[in-house]
Each structure stands twice: as C-alpha cells, then as structure tokens.
Design an enzyme around this catalytic site. Sequence first.
Site, mmCIF file in Angstrom:
data_model
loop_
_atom_site.group_PDB
_atom_site.id
_atom_site.type_symbol
_atom_site.label_atom_id
_atom_site.label_comp_id
_atom_site.label_asym_id
_atom_site.label_seq_id
_atom_site.Cartn_x
_atom_site.Cartn_y
_atom_site.Cartn_z
ATOM 1 N N SER A 1 3.897 -0.315 -10.530
ATOM 2 C CA SER A 1 5.477 -0.918 -10.733
ATOM 3 C C SER A 1 5.511 -2.324 -10.056
ATOM 4 O O SER A 1 4.869 -2.463 -8.835
ATOM 5 C CB SER A 1 6.483 -0.044 -9.942
ATOM 6 O OG SER A 1 7.855 -0.561 -9.970
ATOM 7 N N ASN B 1 2.689 -9.158 0.411
ATOM 8 C CA ASN B 1 3.939 -9.584 -0.376
ATOM 9 C C ASN B 1 5.117 -9.220 0.200
ATOM 10 O O ASN B 1 5.187 -8.161 0.924
ATOM 11 C CB ASN B 1 3.773 -9.255 -1.846
ATOM 12 C CG ASN B 1 4.667 -7.756 -2.198
ATOM 13 O OD1 ASN B 1 5.745 -7.733 -2.060
ATOM 14 N ND2 ASN B 1 3.636 -6.911 -2.372
ATOM 15 N N CYS C 1 9.628 1.108 -0.947
ATOM 16 C CA CYS C 1 9.390 -0.412 -0.819
ATOM 17 C C CYS C 1 9.454 -0.908 0.540
ATOM 18 O O CYS C 1 10.639 -0.695 1.067
ATOM 19 C CB CYS C 1 10.543 -1.077 -1.733
ATOM 20 S SG CYS C 1 10.414 -2.750 -1.526
ATOM 21 N N LYS D 1 7.698 7.934 -5.959
ATOM 22 C CA LYS D 1 6.585 6.953 -5.604
ATOM 23 C C LYS D 1 6.910 6.966 -3.938
ATOM 24 O O LYS D 1 7.501 6.644 -3.329
ATOM 25 C CB LYS D 1 6.846 5.649 -6.102
ATOM 26 C CG LYS D 1 6.004 4.614 -5.397
ATOM 27 C CD LYS D 1 4.988 4.048 -6.762
ATOM 28 C CE LYS D 1 4.254 2.882 -5.981
ATOM 29 N NZ LYS D 1 4.455 1.621 -6.756
ATOM 30 N N GLY E 1 -4.064 -4.280 -2.936
ATOM 31 C CA GLY E 1 -5.473 -4.716 -3.424
ATOM 32 C C GLY E 1 -6.595 -3.733 -2.779
ATOM 33 O O GLY E 1 -6.109 -2.694 -2.206
HETATM 34 C C1 LIG Z 1 4.032 -8.403 -6.132
HETATM 35 C C2 LIG Z 1 4.310 -6.957 -5.948
HETATM 36 C C3 LIG Z 1 5.313 -6.410 -6.494
HETATM 37 C C4 LIG Z 1 5.424 -4.977 -6.237
HETATM 38 N N1 LIG Z 1 6.702 -4.343 -6.752
HETATM 39 C C5 LIG Z 1 6.835 -3.083 -6.775
HETATM 40 C C6 LIG Z 1 8.243 -2.594 -7.263
HETATM 41 O O1 LIG Z 1 8.996 -3.234 -7.476
HETATM 42 N N2 LIG Z 1 8.188 -1.323 -6.950
HETATM 43 C C7 LIG Z 1 7.364 -0.264 -6.717
HETATM 44 O O2 LIG Z 1 7.728 0.907 -6.548
HETATM 45 N N3 LIG Z 1 6.391 -0.814 -6.296
HETATM 46 C C8 LIG Z 1 5.804 -2.115 -6.203
HETATM 47 N N4 LIG Z 1 4.660 -2.855 -5.720
HETATM 48 C C9 LIG Z 1 3.689 -1.892 -5.195
HETATM 49 C C10 LIG Z 1 2.840 -1.488 -6.302
HETATM 50 O O3 LIG Z 1 3.432 -0.829 -7.451
HETATM 51 C C11 LIG Z 1 1.773 -0.668 -5.819
HETATM 52 O O4 LIG Z 1 1.984 0.316 -5.421
HETATM 53 C C12 LIG Z 1 0.781 -1.306 -4.831
HETATM 54 O O5 LIG Z 1 0.614 -2.367 -4.931
HETATM 55 C C13 LIG Z 1 -0.471 -0.729 -4.456
HETATM 56 O O6 LIG Z 1 -1.511 -0.890 -5.507
HETATM 57 P P1 LIG Z 1 -2.477 -2.064 -5.791
HETATM 58 O O7 LIG Z 1 -3.324 -2.122 -4.634
HETATM 59 O O8 LIG Z 1 -3.268 -1.495 -6.964
HETATM 60 O O9 LIG Z 1 -1.636 -3.310 -5.922
HETATM 61 C C14 LIG Z 1 4.791 -4.003 -5.796
HETATM 62 C C15 LIG Z 1 3.397 -4.669 -5.364
HETATM 63 C C16 LIG Z 1 3.178 -6.058 -5.524
HETATM 64 C C17 LIG Z 1 1.686 -6.528 -5.229
#
Ligand SMILES: Cc1cc2nc3c(=O)[nH]c(=O)nc-3n(C[C@H](O)[C@H](O)[C@H](O)COP(=O)(O)O)c2cc1C
Lengths: 283, 247
Positions: free
Chosen positions: A16, A65, A127, A162, A214
Amino acid sequence: MRVGGLELAHPVLNASGTWDAEQSHRLFGEANPGLAGFVTKTVTPEPRAGNPAPRIATTASGLLNSIGLPNVGRTAFLTDLLPFLQQHVHGPVICSVGGFSLHDYVETIVALDGHPGCSAIELNVSCPNVETGCASIGADADETERLVLAARAATAKPLFAKLSASVSDIAEIAQAAEAGGADAVVCINTVKATVVDRATGASRFGGGGGGLSGPAIRPVALHAVLAVRAAVEIDIIGVGGVGSVDDALDLLAAGASAVAVGTALFRDPTLAQRIASGLSRAR
Amino acid sequence: MSAAEVAPTPLGPFPARVLGSDRLGGLALVRLSLDPRTVLGGPGQFHMLLNPAGRDYLPRPVGLIQLDDGGVGVLVDAASAAGDMAGPLLQVLGPLGTGFDLAAVTSATTLLVAAGFGITVLPAIVTKHPQIRLIAGFRQADHVAALKLVERADHDEPAVAPDTVLSALASALATGRYQQVLAAGPLGMGRAVAGLCVEHGVASQVAVEAPMACGFGACNGCAIELGGVWLRCCIEGPVVAGARLVA
Ligand SMILES: Cc1cc2nc3c(=O)[nH]c(=O)nc-3n(C[C@H](O)[C@H](O)[C@H](O)COP(=O)(O)O)c2cc1C
Ligand SMILES: Cc1cc2nc3c(=O)[nH]c(=O)nc-3n(C[C@H](O)[C@H](O)[C@H](O)COP(=O)(O)OP(=O)(O)OC[C@H]3O[C@@H](n4cnc5c(N)ncnc54)[C@H](O)[C@@H]3O)c2cc1C
Ligand code: FES
C-alpha cells in the site's frame, strides 16, 4: 491460488502507498504491471494533504518516509478512483482503509462494501506517520480485535489487517486480528525511524516521526512472519524489503502465502514482473 | 489514434555504461552510453539515475544533457562522479515530468535564470537560441565551471550567492525588454524568481527541485504546497508556471 479469501493469479502484490495505478497507466501503459492485483494507498474519511516537506530521506539500505497518508478522502476515492481501478486493474483491488477512530474505519468499510470495484479491505492499523488512530490501534491487541470485529460486521468481503513490527509482540496483535475475524494479516508496515537535525536535536522531517522501508527491514519482516505464522492459522502477506525472487522465496518459506513489493518498485518499476515470473519458475 | 490511445513513451529503466568523465571545477560531466534520440526528453524533464552497485538504494533525479559531440552526459559533483556515479553500469529511467513550453522563446525576449544543477536544463535551449541572456548563480565558487555547458549564452559574471542572482534579475526585468523568464534551481530560488516576475508583470516558468524517491508519482515524497494545493513535482512538475509558486 487463494490468499485470504481472494483469488490471485500469482503471489506478488504491491505494498500500500507505493504504487499509483493512475500514473502507472499513463506512463507505463498498465495500471498494475506484473502485479496479481492492486493495493490502494490508505484512504481516510476526509482528504489529507499529508505531512509538511521534507517527507523522505534516503539511507544506505532503504528509504525513510514521513509522508503522512496524503489521499483524496473517501468520497473522491469512491466516485473517482475506484471506478478507474475497477476498469484498469488486472486482478482484485484491495482497498487500504485508515482512520482516527473505530467509527472512521467502519463508515469507510460500509461504503466500500457496497462498491463492486472493491474486492477486499486492508485495515491499516500500523502507519507510523500520523499522530492518532492507525498505529495506536494496532499497538494494542484489544483495540485491534475490537476494530476487526466491527469491520467484520460491516462487510462480507475479504478482510486483511496490516500490522506493524514497531510493537512489543506482533504475534499477539495478529491473534487479535484473527479472533476479530480477519481473513489474513499483512506483515509489516514501515518500522519507526527518523533522521535528526543536529542543530535542533529534533526530527528533520516536516511531520516529525518517520518510517523505514526497503532492504534494511527485510530481516525484521522475516522475523515478524515467522512469529505470526506460529501464532495464527489465517494467511499472511509478507511485506518488507522484497527486492528479488530470493527475498520473496524467503518470506514464503517463513510462512507467507503471498508477498507485496514496496520501496523496491521506486528503484525499478518493472521489478514486480520479474519477481512474479521468477517465482513461477522457482516453485 | 485519439490522445488517450497514444502509446506511452518507453521509460526504461535503460542500462547506461559510464564512458568517462570530465572535471568542471568541483563538478564532473559524466558521459553515458545512451542514445539521445531515445532517452532525452525536452528541456526541464528529468531522469532517475541509479548505480545499482552504489551507495544509495534509490535513484536520484538528474537532468541529462545532450553534448555537442552527440553524446549524453550528466553533471554531478566530483565526489559522486568518483564514487556513487562511477558505474560501471548505471540505470536510467525517463524522461519524466513536465518540461518547459518553448513555443514563445526568442533570444531577444526570453531571459534564463539558473542556480546550481538547474544549469543542466539549459544547454538544449541555448543551443537553439545562442546569445540568449542567462543569469546564473552557484552556491560554491568551484561550481561556476559548469557554465561551460552554456557557453553560447550571453551571461554576466556568475553570482556565487543566490541573492545576487535576484538583484541581477530585478535589474534585467526593469529594462522592460523581457516577456518571459525560464528558471531552474532549488525551490526557494524558484519562488523568489517567480515573485520578482509577478512584480514586473513578466511571465515565468520555473523548474523546481525536490527530493524524489520514485520520480513517477508513486511515493508522494516530492510533494510541495502551492497556494494550499499539493503538487507532486515529479509528475505535475518540475516545470510549473511561476505564478503558481507565488499564489
Ligand atoms: C512512501 C511510502 C508510502 C506508504 N504508504 C502506506 C500507506 O498508505 N498505507 C500502508 O498501509 N502502508 C504504507 N506504506 C508501507 C508499505 O506498504 C510497506 O508496508 C513498507 O514500505 C514495507 O515494505 P517495503 O520495504 O517493500 O517498502 C508506505 C511506504 C512507503 C515507503
Ligand atoms: C529535477 C531535478 C534535477 C536534478 N538534476 C541534477 C543533476 O543534473 N545533477 C545532480 O547531481 N543533481 C541533480 N539534482 C539533485 C540530485 O537529485 C540530488 O539531490 C543531488 O545530486 C544530491 O545528491 P544526494 O542527495 O545523494 O547527496 P547527499 O546524499 O546529500 O550527498 C552529500 C554529498 O556526498 C557526496 N557523495 C555522494 N556519493 C558519494 C560517494 N559514493 N562517495 C563519496 N561522496 C559521495 C555527494 O556528491 C554530495 O556532495 C536534481 C534534482 C531534481 C529534483
Ligand atoms: S518522487 Fe515519488 S511521487 Fe514524486
């Protein structure tokens, strides 16, 4: 394959808030290239501008972020975005829902329940970038169970929760989500983290706070999936630092039924396709 | 074919070998093995550049430059050229974002203003309009050598402080000769330039810089507030009408 009550062509989704289907359609010609469905940015009852700039900082091993859930709000989501997604997304559309009270969540879920464009609902209780709601609900097992129960009563659609790893025991929160009637848990959201302004000693982010994503959080996500796998029967969608077929295979081996790719899509927007085809060859 | 059916431009990511680099003071012009006909967009558009084996996990926005010898280059500081952008194989996504509308540009009536890496968006304009007037500013004296990229422009001694750019701009606008300003640089400078243009009743287009994680509208990291409206610089910018910056 079936994951959390949803039919998926393969086990790769987006995380998301890390993919914009409209922009993707405009720039890359497809709303969700390489993805088995599409998970929306978290929608809140009212439109939100998000946090003041600066909102992002890079680290050697990922992204920090403090975006603060900017979104168009429930009304525009239902009338403008969801019809677009219904028309252009390949596979199911999973709507991520956020809020600041139980009432906020339930109102949005009732509205989504009646919309044919929404295939499933993901409750964002994790979040780190808003002051109230979301993560404070997901940090408490009782509040999580109460929210999931209320959500369950409001919809028959598949319901995901989540979760955050920035809690004392993620397995306990996952059990609460299962007890409330969730069909799957999504592990994990970003991990609480920040960058500091040396002159003031405060966070350099305009909105304070911050979340890390990441490769840096990949081992955290793996630990969370293992711990949750041991605690619940429902499906797990593994998220956190997935950037390769091997990363996805690790999460699946730890007990996830599907994975979601987030920050790595910023590095290479064509990655999901390669992970999905790599997985189909590897399994 | 209707507008909605127009095939999207291929964005890559494209592999790019580092062919070499030339020092320009404290900066370096890194030459890349890219075909300008397929990768370069219009002036003001940008690319996301990554060294997959480098220091940073995510790409950074850069302005690719068409070089006089037909090649493609990117201007980075010398430390990056020796470190993170040394390659050997980089990855380039783009062109991205909005570019300048060049329809009304003439050397006589258009004024260019650039600060820092903003200079990278100008070579294509200067090549088409030699002798166009340019006001440039740099934070560091050893970045002034970047003016070599726009040597056919008509420029004064460049400023090494942003406020000097603004006083030169104010004097130029006061002549009444200019009908539009094209500017590129950090957001603060862009707002100030746009403000002066509004004061003088001169139209402006400004390419602004913001930190970017994706470059294609997915992360919301590059959003800036313009008169109560949030704009993602990577898709609704980086070039915006100056009047919006002062609204
Ligand atoms: C720029 C950004 C915006 C995100 N916005 C949301 C969001 O609106 N809702 C949510 O549940 N997670 C949000 N996340 C979390 C991601 O869905 C994910 O759980 C998290 O980044 C870990 O995965 P990754 O390491 O592959 O990025 C956001 C992450 C990033 C980096
Ligand atoms: C539309 C747009 C266009 C842009 N165009 C350009 C452009 O053409 N060229 C450009 O350079 N920037 C450009 N920028 C800015 C650029 O994206 C970065 O913000 C800028 O290069 C600083 O990089 P950084 O944030 O990684 O620096 P930081 O992470 O803050 O790095 C600080 C310093 O460390 C140095 N450094 C980096 N890597 C290494 C290393 N491996 N070893 C030792 N030192 C190192 C850097 O050079 C820098 O001096 C543009 C931005 C936008 C929005
Ligand atoms: S850089 Fe990601 S939305 Fe603009």
